[in-house]
Scaffold this motif. Structure first.
Motif, PDB file in Angstrom:
ATOM      1  N   ILE A  27       0.866  -1.177   0.000  1.00 32.17           N
ATOM      2  CA  ILE A  27       0.000   0.000   0.000  1.00 32.17           C
ATOM      3  C   ILE A  27       0.903   1.228   0.000  1.00 32.17           C
ATOM      4  CG2 ILE A  27      -1.712   1.327   1.277  1.00 32.17           C
ATOM      5  CD1 ILE A  27      -2.868  -1.250   2.336  1.00 32.17           C
ATOM      6  N   GLU A  28       0.774   2.063  -1.028  1.00 31.56           N
ATOM      7  CA  GLU A  28       1.626   3.244  -1.160  1.00 31.56           C
ATOM      8  C   GLU A  28       0.992   4.426  -0.424  1.00 31.56           C
ATOM      9  OE1 GLU A  28       4.494   3.146  -2.665  1.00 31.56           O
ATOM     10  OE2 GLU A  28       4.323   1.180  -3.628  1.00 31.56           O
ATOM     11  N   LYS A  29       1.840   5.332   0.056  1.00 31.04           N
ATOM     12  CA  LYS A  29       1.367   6.550   0.715  1.00 31.04           C
ATOM     13  C   LYS A  29       1.662   7.756  -0.174  1.00 31.04           C
ATOM     14  CE  LYS A  29       1.908   4.856   5.469  1.00 31.04           C
ATOM     15  NZ  LYS A  29       2.561   5.090   6.786  1.00 31.04           N
ATOM     16  N   TYR A  30       0.661   8.595  -0.351  1.00 29.92           N
ATOM     17  CA  TYR A  30       0.807   9.792  -1.170  1.00 29.92           C
ATOM     18  C   TYR A  30       0.046  10.956  -0.529  1.00 29.92           C
ATOM     19  CZ  TYR A  30       2.199   6.912  -5.245  1.00 29.92           C
ATOM     20  OH  TYR A  30       2.834   6.048  -6.114  1.00 29.92           O
ATOM     21  N   LYS A  31       0.448  12.156  -0.882  1.00 27.69           N
ATOM     22  CA  LYS A  31      -0.421  13.315  -0.744  1.00 27.69           C
ATOM     23  C   LYS A  31      -1.321  13.326  -1.974  1.00 27.69           C
ATOM     24  CE  LYS A  31       1.475  15.247   2.968  1.00 27.69           C
ATOM     25  NZ  LYS A  31       0.743  15.387   4.247  1.00 27.69           N
ATOM     26  N   PHE A  32      -2.533  13.832  -1.829  1.00 29.33           N
ATOM     27  CA  PHE A  32      -3.443  13.841  -2.973  1.00 29.33           C
ATOM     28  C   PHE A  32      -2.809  14.542  -4.175  1.00 29.33           C
ATOM     29  CE2 PHE A  32      -6.800  15.923  -5.478  1.00 29.33           C
ATOM     30  CZ  PHE A  32      -7.505  14.798  -5.901  1.00 29.33           C
ATOM     31  N   SER A  33      -2.068  15.599  -3.918  1.00 31.71           N
ATOM     32  CA  SER A  33      -1.475  16.385  -5.011  1.00 31.71           C
ATOM     33  C   SER A  33      -0.454  15.598  -5.823  1.00 31.71           C
ATOM     34  CB  SER A  33      -0.812  17.644  -4.447  1.00 31.71           C
ATOM     35  OG  SER A  33       0.199  17.290  -3.513  1.00 31.71           O
ATOM     36  N   SER A  34       0.201  14.611  -5.213  1.00 33.02           N
ATOM     37  CA  SER A  34       1.232  13.846  -5.915  1.00 33.02           C
ATOM     38  C   SER A  34       0.791  12.428  -6.243  1.00 33.02           C
ATOM     39  CB  SER A  34       2.512  13.786  -5.068  1.00 33.02           C
ATOM     40  OG  SER A  34       2.262  13.163  -3.823  1.00 33.02           O
ATOM     41  N   ALA A  35      -0.443  12.076  -5.903  1.00 33.74           N
ATOM     42  CA  ALA A  35      -0.945  10.720  -6.159  1.00 33.74           C
ATOM     43  C   ALA A  35      -1.239  10.531  -7.649  1.00 33.74           C
ATOM     44  CB  ALA A  35      -2.212  10.468  -5.355  1.00 33.74           C
ATOM     45  N   PRO A  36      -1.162   9.285  -8.138  1.00 33.88           N
ATOM     46  CA  PRO A  36      -1.535   9.027  -9.531  1.00 33.88           C
ATOM     47  C   PRO A  36      -2.967   9.495  -9.809  1.00 33.88           C
ATOM     48  CG  PRO A  36      -0.486   7.097  -8.557  1.00 33.88           C
ATOM     49  CD  PRO A  36      -0.734   8.051  -7.436  1.00 33.88           C
ATOM     50  N   SER A  37      -3.219   9.921 -11.033  1.00 39.60           N
ATOM     51  CA  SER A  37      -4.551  10.431 -11.391  1.00 39.60           C
ATOM     52  C   SER A  37      -5.629   9.364 -11.256  1.00 39.60           C
ATOM     53  CB  SER A  37      -4.541  10.981 -12.817  1.00 39.60           C
ATOM     54  OG  SER A  37      -4.183   9.958 -13.734  1.00 39.60           O
ATOM     55  N   ARG A  38      -5.214   8.084 -11.296  1.00 41.99           N
ATOM     56  CA  ARG A  38      -6.183   6.985 -11.161  1.00 41.99           C
ATOM     57  C   ARG A  38      -6.507   6.656  -9.703  1.00 41.99           C
ATOM     58  NH1 ARG A  38      -1.285   5.283 -12.850  1.00 41.99           N
ATOM     59  NH2 ARG A  38      -0.150   3.779 -11.568  1.00 41.99           N
ATOM     60  N   ALA A  39      -5.894   7.340  -8.748  1.00 33.94           N
ATOM     61  CA  ALA A  39      -6.154   7.099  -7.318  1.00 33.94           C
ATOM     62  C   ALA A  39      -7.428   7.842  -6.916  1.00 33.94           C
ATOM     63  CB  ALA A  39      -4.971   7.544  -6.483  1.00 33.94           C
ATOM     64  N   ARG A  40      -8.573   7.221  -7.161  1.00 33.31           N
ATOM     65  CA  ARG A  40      -9.844   7.913  -6.949  1.00 33.31           C
ATOM     66  C   ARG A  40     -10.908   7.085  -6.216  1.00 33.31           C
ATOM     67  NH1 ARG A  40      -6.990  11.396  -7.889  1.00 33.31           N
ATOM     68  NH2 ARG A  40      -7.197  13.191  -9.309  1.00 33.31           N
ATOM     69  N   ARG A  41     -10.867   5.764  -6.267  1.00 41.30           N
ATOM     70  CA  ARG A  41     -11.922   4.966  -5.665  1.00 41.30           C
ATOM     71  C   ARG A  41     -11.764   4.907  -4.140  1.00 41.30           C
ATOM     72  NH1 ARG A  41     -14.469   4.540 -10.249  1.00 41.30           N
ATOM     73  NH2 ARG A  41     -13.926   2.954 -11.770  1.00 41.30           N
ATOM     74  N   VAL A  42     -12.790   5.315  -3.414  1.00 39.62           N
ATOM     75  CA  VAL A  42     -12.771   5.267  -1.945  1.00 39.62           C
ATOM     76  C   VAL A  42     -13.117   3.854  -1.492  1.00 39.62           C
ATOM     77  CG1 VAL A  42     -13.807   6.174   0.160  1.00 39.62           C
ATOM     78  CG2 VAL A  42     -13.394   7.699  -1.786  1.00 39.62           C
ATOM     79  N   VAL A  43     -12.298   3.331  -0.579  1.00 44.98           N
ATOM     80  CA  VAL A  43     -12.425   1.944  -0.135  1.00 44.98           C
ATOM     81  C   VAL A  43     -12.548   1.907   1.381  1.00 44.98           C
ATOM     82  CG1 VAL A  43     -11.299  -0.319  -0.101  1.00 44.98           C
ATOM     83  CG2 VAL A  43     -10.987   1.190  -2.070  1.00 44.98           C
ATOM     84  N   LYS A  44     -13.342   0.963   1.882  1.00 46.52           N
ATOM     85  CA  LYS A  44     -13.426   0.783   3.335  1.00 46.52           C
ATOM     86  C   LYS A  44     -13.427  -0.702   3.673  1.00 46.52           C
ATOM     87  CE  LYS A  44     -18.514   1.067   3.713  1.00 46.52           C
ATOM     88  NZ  LYS A  44     -18.828   1.200   2.297  1.00 46.52           N
ATOM     89  N   LYS A  45     -13.227  -0.985   4.950  1.00 48.37           N
ATOM     90  CA  LYS A  45     -13.155  -2.363   5.412  1.00 48.37           C
ATOM     91  C   LYS A  45     -14.428  -3.124   5.018  1.00 48.37           C
ATOM     92  CE  LYS A  45     -12.257  -5.159   9.530  1.00 48.37           C
ATOM     93  NZ  LYS A  45     -11.974  -5.139  11.000  1.00 48.37           N
ATOM     94  N   GLY A  46     -14.246  -4.347   4.496  1.00 49.59           N
ATOM     95  CA  GLY A  46     -15.377  -5.175   4.084  1.00 49.59           C
ATOM     96  C   GLY A  46     -15.644  -5.135   2.591  1.00 49.59           C
ATOM     97  N   ASP A  47     -15.052  -4.166   1.885  1.00 45.02           N
ATOM     98  CA  ASP A  47     -15.221  -4.093   0.428  1.00 45.02           C
ATOM     99  C   ASP A  47     -14.394  -5.187  -0.258  1.00 45.02           C
ATOM    100  OD1 ASP A  47     -16.853  -1.877   0.613  1.00 45.02           O
ATOM    101  OD2 ASP A  47     -15.252  -0.428   0.208  1.00 45.02           O
ATOM    102  N   THR A  48     -14.820  -5.550  -1.461  1.00 45.84           N
ATOM    103  CA  THR A  48     -14.029  -6.421  -2.327  1.00 45.84           C
ATOM    104  C   THR A  48     -13.607  -5.626  -3.549  1.00 45.84           C
ATOM    105  OG1 THR A  48     -15.065  -8.504  -1.628  1.00 45.84           O
ATOM    106  CG2 THR A  48     -14.089  -8.464  -3.813  1.00 45.84           C
ATOM    107  N   LEU A  49     -12.329  -5.720  -3.887  1.00 48.35           N
ATOM    108  CA  LEU A  49     -11.802  -5.048  -5.076  1.00 48.35           C
ATOM    109  C   LEU A  49     -11.634  -6.066  -6.189  1.00 48.35           C
ATOM    110  CD1 LEU A  49      -8.967  -2.779  -3.593  1.00 48.35           C
ATOM    111  CD2 LEU A  49     -11.412  -2.312  -3.787  1.00 48.35           C
ATOM    112  N   ILE A  50     -12.143  -5.737  -7.369  1.00 48.35           N
ATOM    113  CA  ILE A  50     -11.977  -6.579  -8.550  1.00 48.35           C
ATOM    114  C   ILE A  50     -11.266  -5.772  -9.621  1.00 48.35           C
ATOM    115  CG2 ILE A  50     -13.142  -7.868 -10.382  1.00 48.35           C
ATOM    116  CD1 ILE A  50     -15.483  -8.316  -8.541  1.00 48.35           C
TER     117      ILE A  50
END
Length: 456
Positions: A288-311
């Motif tokens: 899991i990478e750490k970023y500031k929003f300003s330097s994060a990849p443009s594709r870093a947009r989906r909000v995730v929380k415990k219990g979700d499944t990522l496909i």
């Protein structure tokens, strides 16, 4: 194999090199190279005379320092003869990389077929009077393993760039050419032996994973009672399911991509980011990478929380599907993922096991469109059928899978530790040889310590 006589060793003052034999020299990397040429990406395949296979960084075999012998990406490159590779050329990743896998990795072109190399790569043509191709392949791997390449990395944006001129000014050992060849021959033999051991253990892991997948698939689609009455699901790839199970679709039982970060998000917001490459085929999050929003990849947009499944909806053959068991603040996933949030009628762990079962993964892959980057559409995903029992039975199913998986996971961890030790031993052996710490003139004598013992 004997250690080099200490009376024949002199101190050169370079920490990572240490002591080398008196007959060896120290000089800059650049004198081993006659020419450095950057690669080319060209255009999409056009099925004409300019079509040619192209080596990408993804084709680098990072264990064996060569190019994987498989079909390469075909690109259309005008005057591709100017970028043709010859067997023995060294290729260095000059752009791309990341904190966990920096640029600067070097492989040797080992294939007997015409190919060019991509624009994130530079070709190093060796000075054959001073440098043996295989010896310098191993030497570059030592520079990378000792993180010497980091001195020459420049990073002003999200992408790393290797300052080739700076890297070429690093000092390295230069054994006589004949000694280089002897070292290469020795290392080819010994690393091959270690690689065979590693491959055997990796196959064991594959078998354990296949067994675990079989347990998951059988349990989440057939239930716990072998005598339960079954019904036809009406879905060819699923077959029969327990008669009392409900049927629905993902879109009726889950939220999909419910929340995303907006462009107005504060620039200094700290993010925990999961990319496609952060999830392996076993469903494990390996970084899991750490970023500031300003330097994060443009594709870093989906909000995730415990219990979700990522496909992963792109490159679906990678089987990058995972369940989120962490409750991290501002956990964000790539837009290459679909974030599935189950509602009240579906237990989150049950859903995750269901979507990671062989039946569902194979269906996702079969519904994907595209050659280089096959992807499944949102519509196909949301309309995927699911069958499920009561919440209590779902929890019982999850418990059985967890119980049966426990010893398989434990065995896998033990084997992975053995592989890690073998890889460490392999790199240590390379270092000792290319820096003259061991005498390889008697390379054909069996090594006193069995590499298998290192993995125990």
């Amino acid at each position: 194999m004997s250690e080099i006589n200490s009376s024949l060793i002199k101190k050169e003052g370079l920490e990572w090199i240490g002591e080398i034999p008196r007959t060896w020299n120290i000089n800059r990397l650049k004198i081993s190279i006659s020419k450095v040429k950057n690669g080319v990406w060209g255009e999409d395949q056009k099925r004409d005379k300019n079509d040619i296979e192209c080596v990408r960084v993804a084709d680098f075999n990072r264990l064996k320092f060569v190019i994987d012998n498989k079909p390469l990406t075909v690109r259309n490159v005008i005057e591709n003869n100017k970028f043709l590779l010859e067997k023995g050329d060294l290729l260095i990743e000059k752009s791309g990389g990341g904190d966990k896998q920096p640029v600067g990795f070097v492989v040797r072109y080992n294939l007997n077929k015409p190919a060019v190399y991509a624009n994130f790569i530079a070709k190093m043509t060796l000075n054959c009077e001073l440098a043996d191709s295989e010896y310098f392949m191993y030497l570059h791997s030592t520079l990378y393993a000792h993180r010497i390449t980091l001195r020459s990395i420049k990073q002003t944006t999200g992408i790393q760039n290797l300052d080739i001129n700076s890297y070429m000014n690093e000092y390295v050992p230069y054994p006589p050419l004949q000694i280089q060849r002897e070292i290469s021959k020795y290392l080819n033999q010994k690393t091959s032996e270690i690689d065979t051991l590693i491959a055997d253990k990796e196959r064991l892991i594959e078998l354990l994973e296949e067994k675990r997948q079989a347990v998951i698939t059988e349990t989440v689609t057939k239930g716990l009672d072998p005598n339960v009455k079954m019904k036809d699901s009406g879905v060819e790839w699923i077959g029969e399911v327990p008669e009392h199970w409900e049927d629905s679709k993902i879109k009726h039982t889950c939220l999909i991509n419910d929340k995303v970060l907006s462009e107005s998000t504060p620039k200094d917001l700290d993010l925990h980011y999961i990319d496609i490459g952060s999830v392996n085929s076993s469903g494990e999050i390996i970084g899991i990478e750490k970023y500031k929003f300003s330097s994060a990849p443009s594709r870093a947009r989906r909000v995730v929380k415990k219990g979700d499944t990522l496909i992963s909806t792109v490159r679906t053959y990678l089987r990058a599907i995972t369940w989120i068991d962490q409750d991290l603040t501002n956990l964000i996933a790539s837009t290459g993922f679909a974030v599935i949030t189950p509602q009240k009628m579906v237990e989150d762990r049950f859903l995750s096991y269901l979507l990671r079962s062989n039946l569902y993964v194979e269906n996702i892959v079969s519904k994907s469109v595209g050659v280089s980057y096959p992807a499944i559409s949102f519509k196909e995903l949301e309309n995927m059928p699911i069958f499920f029992p009561s919440i209590k039975e779902q929890k019982d199913i999850v418990k059985k899978i967890d119980d049966q998986s426990e010893h398989l996971i434990s065995s896998k961890k033990e084997i992975l530790l053995q592989i890690s030790k073998l890889k460490e031993y392999r790199q240590s052996l390379i270092y000792e040889a290319v820096t003259g710490k061991i005498d390889v003139s008697d390379y054909d004598v069996p090594v006193e310590s069995d590499p298998e013992e290192v993995s125990q």
